[in-house]
Write an enzyme that holds these catalytic residues in place. Structure first.
Site, short mmCIF file in Angstrom:
data_model
loop_
_atom_site.label_atom_id
_atom_site.label_comp_id
_atom_site.label_asym_id
_atom_site.label_seq_id
_atom_site.Cartn_x
_atom_site.Cartn_y
_atom_site.Cartn_z
N THR A 111 -0.92 -7.59 -9.50
CA THR A 111 -0.86 -6.20 -9.45
C THR A 111 -1.15 -5.79 -10.92
O THR A 111 -0.11 -5.63 -11.56
CB THR A 111 0.26 -5.61 -8.66
OG1 THR A 111 0.30 -5.86 -7.45
CG2 THR A 111 -0.03 -4.13 -8.87
N LYS B 179 -4.46 -1.28 -4.24
CA LYS B 179 -2.93 -1.45 -4.46
C LYS B 179 -2.13 -0.52 -5.29
O LYS B 179 -0.95 -0.26 -4.51
CB LYS B 179 -3.01 -2.94 -5.35
CG LYS B 179 -1.44 -3.52 -5.42
CD LYS B 179 -0.55 -3.60 -4.22
CE LYS B 179 0.78 -4.00 -4.24
NZ LYS B 179 0.97 -5.44 -4.99
N LYS C 74 6.53 -1.06 -13.31
CA LYS C 74 5.24 -1.36 -14.05
C LYS C 74 4.08 -0.56 -13.05
O LYS C 74 3.22 0.05 -13.89
CB LYS C 74 5.04 -2.88 -14.34
CG LYS C 74 3.67 -3.34 -14.54
CD LYS C 74 2.66 -4.09 -13.47
CE LYS C 74 3.39 -5.15 -13.07
NZ LYS C 74 2.45 -5.62 -11.88
#
Length: 289
Positions: free
Chosen positions: A97, A172, A240
């Site tokens: 990701t 995502k 993150k």
């Protein structure tokens, strides 16, 4: 004859994905920064490589699944990285990701070398990886996507082409935004049930099958009740992801106050030393009230 796959990274989900590939008969050569993480997989049939370049050079497909965008940059653009060691005709698939802009950079640089690129982040956590039921969101050239679909089907269930380079990563981000605020709701529902004197396990039986149902409620709420905070997905990685989503939202002139609140709550967990725990550790925020 099955093609040779290089797999860079062997974290919580990556290790399970490699097992599925081995069981499906693929030849897998691996590299990880920490060799000990790969040793169980080597015993199960994977081949160890001493560097990214050594893993890539004779492989047909290169899959990467590492922690942070800076790790992706290093393994793709480093001196002995994928793009310097790769050759024309290979297909690279980044399942980390990461940022949509980085996915586009990789696609452009890969194309210049005659290498095809797909960004393919996943959702489903450790459970989905173990069961081979991951949701995989793909961006890149559609024909390349069709070419790698049989491999993705070995460990994925919901595999959807989203558009050009970066589209998988954008999807995502939407996934992570939905999870971030949903996780707050799951924690607060359990906290409320306990405060009201109910049996939270019985409450879950009722609400998971109704309109409140979600993957997090079904799979992570029971872990919260058992004080099981082992990572299916690390808090540090989730933070993150939220940072990437907020940065992208800013570029889109989009205000996301719910995501910002979730980001602040998870940031506090990092400060308290929970970065290596699973995202369900957010429940600790509500304990003892």
């Amino acid at each position: 004859m099955k093609k040779r796959i290089a797999f860079i990274g062997a974290g919580v989900m990556g290790a399970s994905i490699v097992r599925h590939l081995l069981q499906a008969g693929y030849e897998v050569v691996m590299f990880t920064r920490t060799k000990s993480k790969a040793e169980p997989l080597v015993k199960e049939g994977a081949t160890w490589a001493d560097s990214v370049g050594a893993a890539v050079v004779d492989s047909d497909f290169i899959f990467t699944m590492v922690g942070m965008p800076k790790d992706v940059e290093e393994i793709y653009f480093g001196e002995e990285g994928i793009l310097s060691s790769g050759r024309k005709g290979q297909i690279v698939v980044d399942m980390t990701t990461s940022s949509p802009s980085l996915a586009k950079q990789i696609a452009t640089a890969a194309e210049e070398k005659g290498i095809s690129s797909i960004d393919a982040p996943v959702s489903g956590g450790d459970i989905g990886a173990r069961n081979g039921t991951l949701s995989i969101m793909c961006g890149g050239d559609k024909q390349v996507f069709e070419n790698i679909l049989p491999i993705l089907s070995v460990f994925g269930e919901q595999i959807i082409y989203q558009g050009g380079p970066g589209a998988g990563q954008h999807t995502k981000m939407a996934n992570q935004i939905a999870i971030a605020t949903n996780m707050i709701g799951v924690c607060e529902a359990i906290a409320y049930a306990q405060k009201a004197g109910l049996d939270p396990g019985v409450v879950l039986t009722s609400i998971t099958s109704g309109a409140a149902g979600s993957w997090s409620l079904t799979n992570l709420a029971p872990r919260m009740l058992e004080e099981d905070f082992a990572p299916g997905f690390y808090v540090k990685h989730f933070l993150k992801d939220m940072d990437i989503a907020l940065q992208e939202a800013e570029l889109l002139n989009l205000d996301l106050p719910g995501l910002q609140m979730a980001r602040e709550m998870y940031s506090e967990l990092i400060k308290q030393g929970y970065g290596e725990k699973g995202t369900q550790v957010l429940y600790k925020r509500y304990e003892g009230q």
